[in-house]
Design a protein around this motif. Structure first.
Motif, PDB file in Angstrom:
ATOM      1  N   ALA A  51       0.749  -1.191   0.110  1.00 24.39           N
ATOM      2  CA  ALA A  51       0.024  -0.077   0.065  1.00 24.39           C
ATOM      3  C   ALA A  51       0.862   1.147   0.099  1.00 24.39           C
ATOM      4  CB  ALA A  51      -1.095   0.058   1.269  1.00 24.39           C
ATOM      5  N   ALA A  52       1.847   1.122   0.773  1.00 20.42           N
ATOM      6  CA  ALA A  52       2.767   2.334   0.748  1.00 20.42           C
ATOM      7  C   ALA A  52       3.210   2.646  -0.710  1.00 20.42           C
ATOM      8  CB  ALA A  52       4.024   2.264   1.893  1.00 20.42           C
ATOM      9  N   ALA A  53       3.958   1.652  -1.217  1.00 14.05           N
ATOM     10  CA  ALA A  53       4.222   1.784  -2.706  1.00 14.05           C
ATOM     11  C   ALA A  53       3.181   2.416  -3.585  1.00 14.05           C
ATOM     12  CB  ALA A  53       5.096   0.516  -3.085  1.00 14.05           C
ATOM     13  N   ARG A  54       2.004   1.865  -3.534  1.00 18.64           N
ATOM     14  CA  ARG A  54       0.803   2.379  -4.366  1.00 18.64           C
ATOM     15  C   ARG A  54       0.664   3.976  -3.949  1.00 18.64           C
ATOM     16  NH1 ARG A  54      -1.798  -2.466  -2.470  1.00 18.64           N
ATOM     17  NH2 ARG A  54      -1.189  -4.355  -3.587  1.00 18.64           N
ATOM     18  N   LEU A  55       0.569   4.006  -2.847  1.00 21.73           N
ATOM     19  CA  LEU A  55       0.121   5.653  -2.541  1.00 21.73           C
ATOM     20  C   LEU A  55       1.488   6.625  -2.970  1.00 21.73           C
ATOM     21  CD1 LEU A  55      -1.443   7.672  -1.002  1.00 21.73           C
ATOM     22  CD2 LEU A  55      -0.176   7.104   1.164  1.00 21.73           C
ATOM     23  N   LEU A  56       2.546   6.228  -2.827  1.00 26.41           N
ATOM     24  CA  LEU A  56       3.856   7.101  -2.812  1.00 26.41           C
ATOM     25  C   LEU A  56       3.984   7.200  -4.590  1.00 26.41           C
ATOM     26  CD1 LEU A  56       6.032   6.328   0.233  1.00 26.41           C
ATOM     27  CD2 LEU A  56       4.395   8.390  -0.148  1.00 26.41           C
ATOM     28  N   SER A  57       3.969   5.875  -5.182  1.00 24.44           N
ATOM     29  CA  SER A  57       4.538   5.896  -6.516  1.00 24.44           C
ATOM     30  C   SER A  57       3.494   5.994  -7.530  1.00 24.44           C
ATOM     31  CB  SER A  57       5.221   4.417  -6.597  1.00 24.44           C
ATOM     32  OG  SER A  57       6.347   4.475  -6.128  1.00 24.44           O
ATOM     33  N   GLY A  58       2.268   5.705  -6.883  1.00 21.76           N
ATOM     34  CA  GLY A  58       0.858   5.823  -7.728  1.00 21.76           C
ATOM     35  C   GLY A  58       0.958   4.487  -8.583  1.00 21.76           C
ATOM     36  N   TYR A  59      -0.479   4.015  -8.998  1.00 22.44           N
ATOM     37  CA  TYR A  59      -0.515   3.058  -9.674  1.00 22.44           C
ATOM     38  C   TYR A  59      -1.852   3.141 -10.855  1.00 22.44           C
ATOM     39  CZ  TYR A  59      -4.729   2.541  -6.754  1.00 22.44           C
ATOM     40  OH  TYR A  59      -5.819   2.430  -5.999  1.00 22.44           O
ATOM     41  N   ASP A  60      -1.745   2.458 -12.016  1.00 23.26           N
ATOM     42  CA  ASP A  60      -2.668   2.505 -12.956  1.00 23.26           C
ATOM     43  C   ASP A  60      -3.820   1.870 -12.765  1.00 23.26           C
ATOM     44  OD1 ASP A  60      -2.293   0.024 -13.660  1.00 23.26           O
ATOM     45  OD2 ASP A  60      -0.714   0.727 -15.340  1.00 23.26           O
ATOM     46  N   SER A  61      -4.815   2.040 -13.831  1.00 26.11           N
ATOM     47  CA  SER A  61      -6.286   1.270 -13.695  1.00 26.11           C
ATOM     48  C   SER A  61      -5.729  -0.227 -13.816  1.00 26.11           C
ATOM     49  CB  SER A  61      -7.027   1.999 -14.648  1.00 26.11           C
ATOM     50  OG  SER A  61      -7.240   3.386 -14.369  1.00 26.11           O
ATOM     51  N   TYR A  62      -4.716  -0.789 -14.321  1.00 23.72           N
ATOM     52  CA  TYR A  62      -4.587  -2.209 -14.286  1.00 23.72           C
ATOM     53  C   TYR A  62      -3.953  -2.735 -13.123  1.00 23.72           C
ATOM     54  CZ  TYR A  62      -5.774  -0.380 -19.015  1.00 23.72           C
ATOM     55  OH  TYR A  62      -6.125  -0.015 -20.132  1.00 23.72           O
ATOM     56  N   GLY A  63      -3.399  -1.986 -11.998  1.00 17.63           N
ATOM     57  CA  GLY A  63      -2.959  -2.598 -11.021  1.00 17.63           C
ATOM     58  C   GLY A  63      -1.374  -2.393 -10.891  1.00 17.63           C
ATOM     59  N   ASN A  64      -0.784  -1.727 -11.997  1.00 22.06           N
ATOM     60  CA  ASN A  64       0.523  -1.574 -12.018  1.00 22.06           C
ATOM     61  C   ASN A  64       1.238  -0.547 -11.249  1.00 22.06           C
ATOM     62  OD1 ASN A  64       0.866  -3.730 -14.170  1.00 22.06           O
ATOM     63  ND2 ASN A  64      -0.028  -2.306 -15.563  1.00 22.06           N
ATOM     64  N   ILE A  65       2.004  -0.700 -10.629  1.00 16.19           N
ATOM     65  CA  ILE A  65       2.599   0.306  -9.586  1.00 16.19           C
ATOM     66  C   ILE A  65       3.792   0.733 -10.423  1.00 16.19           C
ATOM     67  CG2 ILE A  65       3.913   1.117  -7.657  1.00 16.19           C
ATOM     68  CD1 ILE A  65       2.930  -1.458  -6.354  1.00 16.19           C
ATOM     69  N   CYS A  66       3.573   2.377 -10.734  1.00 12.74           N
ATOM     70  CA  CYS A  66       4.458   3.068 -11.279  1.00 12.74           C
ATOM     71  C   CYS A  66       6.011   2.908 -10.898  1.00 12.74           C
ATOM     72  CB  CYS A  66       4.105   4.590 -11.583  1.00 12.74           C
ATOM     73  SG  CYS A  66       2.412   4.708 -12.306  1.00 12.74           S
ATOM     74  N   GLY A  67       6.879   2.984 -11.908  1.00 16.57           N
ATOM     75  CA  GLY A  67       8.083   3.134 -11.666  1.00 16.57           C
ATOM     76  C   GLY A  67       8.879   1.816 -11.095  1.00 16.57           C
ATOM     77  N   GLN A  68       8.237   0.635 -11.534  1.00 19.79           N
ATOM     78  CA  GLN A  68       8.694  -0.776 -11.101  1.00 19.79           C
ATOM     79  C   GLN A  68       8.456  -1.806 -12.009  1.00 19.79           C
ATOM     80  OE1 GLN A  68       7.446  -0.911  -6.846  1.00 19.79           O
ATOM     81  NE2 GLN A  68       6.061  -2.499  -7.577  1.00 19.79           N
ATOM     82  N   LYS A  69       8.961  -3.020 -11.913  1.00 20.21           N
ATOM     83  CA  LYS A  69       8.279  -4.090 -12.515  1.00 20.21           C
ATOM     84  C   LYS A  69       7.155  -4.832 -11.736  1.00 20.21           C
ATOM     85  CE  LYS A  69      12.555  -5.584 -14.666  1.00 20.21           C
ATOM     86  NZ  LYS A  69      13.652  -6.698 -14.648  1.00 20.21           N
ATOM     87  N   ASN A  70       6.259  -5.366 -12.484  1.00 24.54           N
ATOM     88  CA  ASN A  70       4.826  -5.443 -11.837  1.00 24.54           C
ATOM     89  C   ASN A  70       4.583  -7.141 -12.028  1.00 24.54           C
ATOM     90  OD1 ASN A  70       3.533  -3.024 -10.783  1.00 24.54           O
ATOM     91  ND2 ASN A  70       4.477  -2.357 -12.623  1.00 24.54           N
ATOM     92  N   VAL A  71       3.906  -7.738 -11.191  1.00 25.95           N
ATOM     93  CA  VAL A  71       3.329  -9.186 -11.273  1.00 25.95           C
ATOM     94  C   VAL A  71       2.008  -9.261 -12.016  1.00 25.95           C
ATOM     95  CG1 VAL A  71       2.839 -11.200  -9.915  1.00 25.95           C
ATOM     96  CG2 VAL A  71       4.251  -9.854  -9.227  1.00 25.95           C
ATOM     97  N   LYS A  72       1.784 -10.323 -12.736  1.00 20.68           N
ATOM     98  CA  LYS A  72       0.508 -10.218 -13.710  1.00 20.68           C
ATOM     99  C   LYS A  72      -0.556 -10.425 -12.856  1.00 20.68           C
ATOM    100  CE  LYS A  72      -1.968 -11.049 -17.601  1.00 20.68           C
ATOM    101  NZ  LYS A  72      -2.173  -9.860 -18.474  1.00 20.68           N
ATOM    102  N   VAL A  73      -1.696  -9.865 -12.911  1.00 11.43           N
ATOM    103  CA  VAL A  73      -2.976  -9.982 -12.256  1.00 11.43           C
ATOM    104  C   VAL A  73      -3.911 -10.842 -13.220  1.00 11.43           C
ATOM    105  CG1 VAL A  73      -4.808  -8.838 -11.248  1.00 11.43           C
ATOM    106  CG2 VAL A  73      -2.639  -7.856 -10.902  1.00 11.43           C
ATOM    107  N   GLU A  74      -4.422 -11.846 -12.689  1.00 13.53           N
ATOM    108  CA  GLU A  74      -4.916 -12.899 -13.672  1.00 13.53           C
ATOM    109  C   GLU A  74      -6.266 -12.305 -13.808  1.00 13.53           C
ATOM    110  OE1 GLU A  74      -5.502 -16.292 -15.564  1.00 13.53           O
ATOM    111  OE2 GLU A  74      -3.531 -15.884 -14.096  1.00 13.53           O
ATOM    112  N   GLY A  75      -6.492 -12.454 -15.386  1.00 11.32           N
ATOM    113  CA  GLY A  75      -7.800 -11.883 -15.856  1.00 11.32           C
ATOM    114  C   GLY A  75      -7.726 -10.500 -16.188  1.00 11.32           C
ATOM    115  N   ILE A  76      -6.600  -9.687 -16.113  1.00 14.38           N
ATOM    116  CA  ILE A  76      -6.656  -8.225 -16.177  1.00 14.38           C
ATOM    117  C   ILE A  76      -5.796  -8.035 -17.338  1.00 14.38           C
ATOM    118  CG2 ILE A  76      -6.137  -5.994 -15.253  1.00 14.38           C
ATOM    119  CD1 ILE A  76      -8.689  -6.984 -14.177  1.00 14.38           C
TER     120      ILE A  76
END
Length: 650
Positions: A51-76
């Protein structure tokens, strides 16, 4: 934990001021520590779940946190992307605000740079992407397709794209011109139905910001000056305040009517809207000031015979501030600690808003939701806000009580500790944190139901019938009165704990017995003292408001007065309340010490009074008044009878 002791034990208790020190209400201290550990767990959980990373770095509408590598969300789709070089959140339509849920209702993407100038067409958006390497359209579109692909109307930002800048520390692209949020602001400020009124109010505040800051500083200086006056001329303070309030209320009312008459007579045939608003505001202020002045005079007329009872106690309180100058700075330390805690609480609350597991919503985008018992963590967090805030305020009350008790029950003032405030803090930390935790928890138990009822009343506004509305308001009022009574009893319980080092329930019971036995003293001394301190607050607010009227009068043609003057007066009252509440607290503690002193001592050898000479003279005068009024059967004799009998009792 101390509530089960018998009344007989309480009545036989010997008050031994500052002789014994022992730990009080230890189980409650352990419970409070355990509760704080739970608050820490909530913070750690929200950080650990990202949650801290999502709040500070922000995230898009697909669940990706900006500025880093992300894990695939099933069905998205478009989830699990590597966005290392895209560090900013960009909303395709930043002005599309959902007023119900108070959020931006728009597709959010991670971009490498915010558009620093307005982009009016898709060609401009394409050129920006090719020049800056920042793609403002959805991930599945390449920059070369922006002007050719028919999907671009839905997957690209709504144009013209406003000039944006990143929010510091939070990596969100926000429009530089916030005019698109005016609708949101107008929805929050429900009493403003005309948007032009809102714009004029805001412009009035911005135009007068230097005057507002100067007047706020003036209120702070006036509060400090009043504290100095209380220290050095407390004997005549009551009469000075009375005269100044009379003159100030009359002068303020007269100036308002004079300004209203002058402005109305000089009004031109063609008036601006601002001039009309100022004229109407002046009339409202003048009428309100007149009603307030009449009510104030009536109250002072009723209370005039009891003012003399307060002078002796005020004089001793002034001596307390001379010997304990650090008491003046207690509001600063308490406010500073509260600000630190509230900042932490708000930060964790924002973490909780972005914690949980990613799940697709009905629009096909990602939302983070908590399942099971974890979704109720924010309730725990809200209780923590109330309990810990009350705990901090109670610590201030216990610190002030301990310092004043040390002063009162030290016969030789030369033998006072070097810093009684620090000595009181040391006793609080070593012995009485459990008592403070228990007292603050009791206030929390009353405050939470009242807040719930207030929330229900707000949600049902306009929907419930008259009977239900009346019952809700009655319950809220009763809980508010109960909270105020318990707060006053708690403060006296902390004083009893500082004197005898007893647990909370025993101290509250002992303090309650003393207060009941001296009910007329409470009405004649404590209440009048609080009223005189209220007059001090009124004096500071009136002085600051009058200065504001005179200064803002020079801007009447292009500045609306209402909001700047309200802001200044509210800040002045807040500052005056913070300073004078400490003096009020000292008076309350001195009163309880005085009542205990007169009950268990009579001035005879071996049972000498602890009180100051001024209070001794006050007791003697009370005895004489009681004897004289007893022969004459006067009302004042009946009023002072409990004091004299208490002073002569064994």
């Amino acid at each position: 934990m101390g509530c089960c002791s018998s009344a007989a034990q309480s009545s036989k208790r010997e008050w031994k001021p500052l002789e014994d020190h022992s730990c009080t209400d230890v189980p409650w201290l352990l419970l409070f520590i355990l509760f704080c550990v739970g608050m820490g767990f909530i913070c750690g959980f929200s950080i650990a779940t990202g949650a801290a990373a999502r709040l500070l770095s922000g995230y898009d509408s697909y669940g990706n946190i900006c500025g880093q590598k992300n894990v695939k969300v099933e069905g998205i789709i478009n989830s699990g992307l590597d966005l290392t070089h895209k560090k900013y959140v960009f909303f395709l339509d930043p002005c599309n605000i959902d007023l119900v849920h108070q959020r931006i209702k728009s597709l959010a993407l991670c971009v490498s740079a915010c558009p620093r100038k307005e982009l009016k067409t898709l060609a401009d958006i394409q050129k920006f992407a090719e020049t800056n390497g920042s793609t403002l359209c959805s991930y599945e579109l390449q920059p070369s397709e922006y002007t050719t692909d028919p999907r671009a109307t839905k997957l690209c930002p709504k144009y013209p794209v406003p000039e944006s800048a990143p929010i510091p520390f939070f990596h969100r692209c926000a429009p530089v011109n916030i005019s698109c949020y005016a609708k949101f602001a107008e929805a929050l400020i429900t009493f403003v139905s005309d948007s032009s009124v809102l714009h004029r109010l805001i412009s009035g505040v911005m135009t007068s910001k230097e005057i507002i800051m100067g007047l706020c500083l003036l209120s702070l200086v006036l509060s400090m000056i009043l504290m100095v006056i209380i220290r050095y001329i407390s004997r005549v303070l009551v009469w000075i305040l009375t005269i100044l309030v009379i003159l100030g209320s009359l002068g303020g009312t007269g100036v308002l009517w004079w300004l209203y008459a002058k402005q109305r007579m000089s009004a031109s045939a063609v008036e601006t809207q601002i001039a009309k608003d100022n004229l109407q505001a002046l009339l409202i202020y003048a009428i309100s000031a007149t009603v307030f002045t009449v009510i104030l005079f009536l109250i002072m007329l009723i209370m005039r015979k009891r003012v003399a009872l307060t002078i002796a106690l005020f004089h001793v309180a002034g001596k307390v501030f001379i010997h304990l100058p650090l008491l003046v700075f207690q509001p600063f330390w308490t406010f500073f600690v509260l600000i630190l805690f509230w900042t932490y609480w708000i930060t964790v609350l924002l973490f909780l808003g972005t914690t949980g597991t990613p799940v697709p919503n009905e629009e096909g985008f990602v939302e983070f939701r908590m399942a099971g018992p974890l979704k109720y963590m924010w309730w725990y967090h809200v209780v923590g806000l109330i309990w810990i805030s009350e705990f901090i305020l109670a610590c201030q009350q216990m610190t002030v009580a301990g310092a004043v008790v040390t002063y009162y029950f030290t016969r030789e003032k030369r033998n006072l500790p070097f810093t009684p405030i620090l000595a009181s803090v040391n006793r609080l930390v070593c012995y009485h944190l459990g008592t403070v935790a228990k007292g603050s928890f009791i206030i929390t138990l009353v405050k939470i139901p009242r807040m719930i009822l207030m929330y229900i009343h707000t949600q049902l506004k306009g929907k419930e019938n008259a009977c239900a509305r009346c019952m809700l308001k009655a319950c809220i009022c009763c809980l508010w009165c109960l909270e105020k009574c318990l707060t006053y009893l708690n403060q006296n319980a902390y004083t009893a704990t500082a004197i005898n080092s007893t647990n909370f329930c025993t101290s509250a019971k002992d303090a309650f017995v003393i207060l009941v036995e001296n009910a007329l003293r409470v009405a004649a001394i404590n209440t009048v003292g609080d009223f005189m301190l209220f007059l001090g607050k009124v004096l500071i607010v009136c002085s600051t408001g009058l200065a504001g009227i005179m200064l803002l009068n020079y801007q009447r043609d292009y500045t609306i007065w209402v909001l700047p003057l309200i802001i200044v007066c509210l800040f002045a009252f807040l500052v005056a309340h913070c300073f004078l509440s400490i003096y009020e607290m000292v008076v309350d503690v001195l009163f309880l010490c005085f009542a205990i002193d007169t009950k268990y001592n009579d001035g005879s050898p071996g049972r000498e009074f602890y009180m100051d000479k001024v209070l001794m003279e006050f007791v003697e005068n009370s005895r004489k008044s009681m004897r004289e009024a007893g022969r004459g059967g006067g009302a004042e004799g009946r009023e002072l009878k409990p004091m004299a009998s208490g002073a002569s009792s064994s």
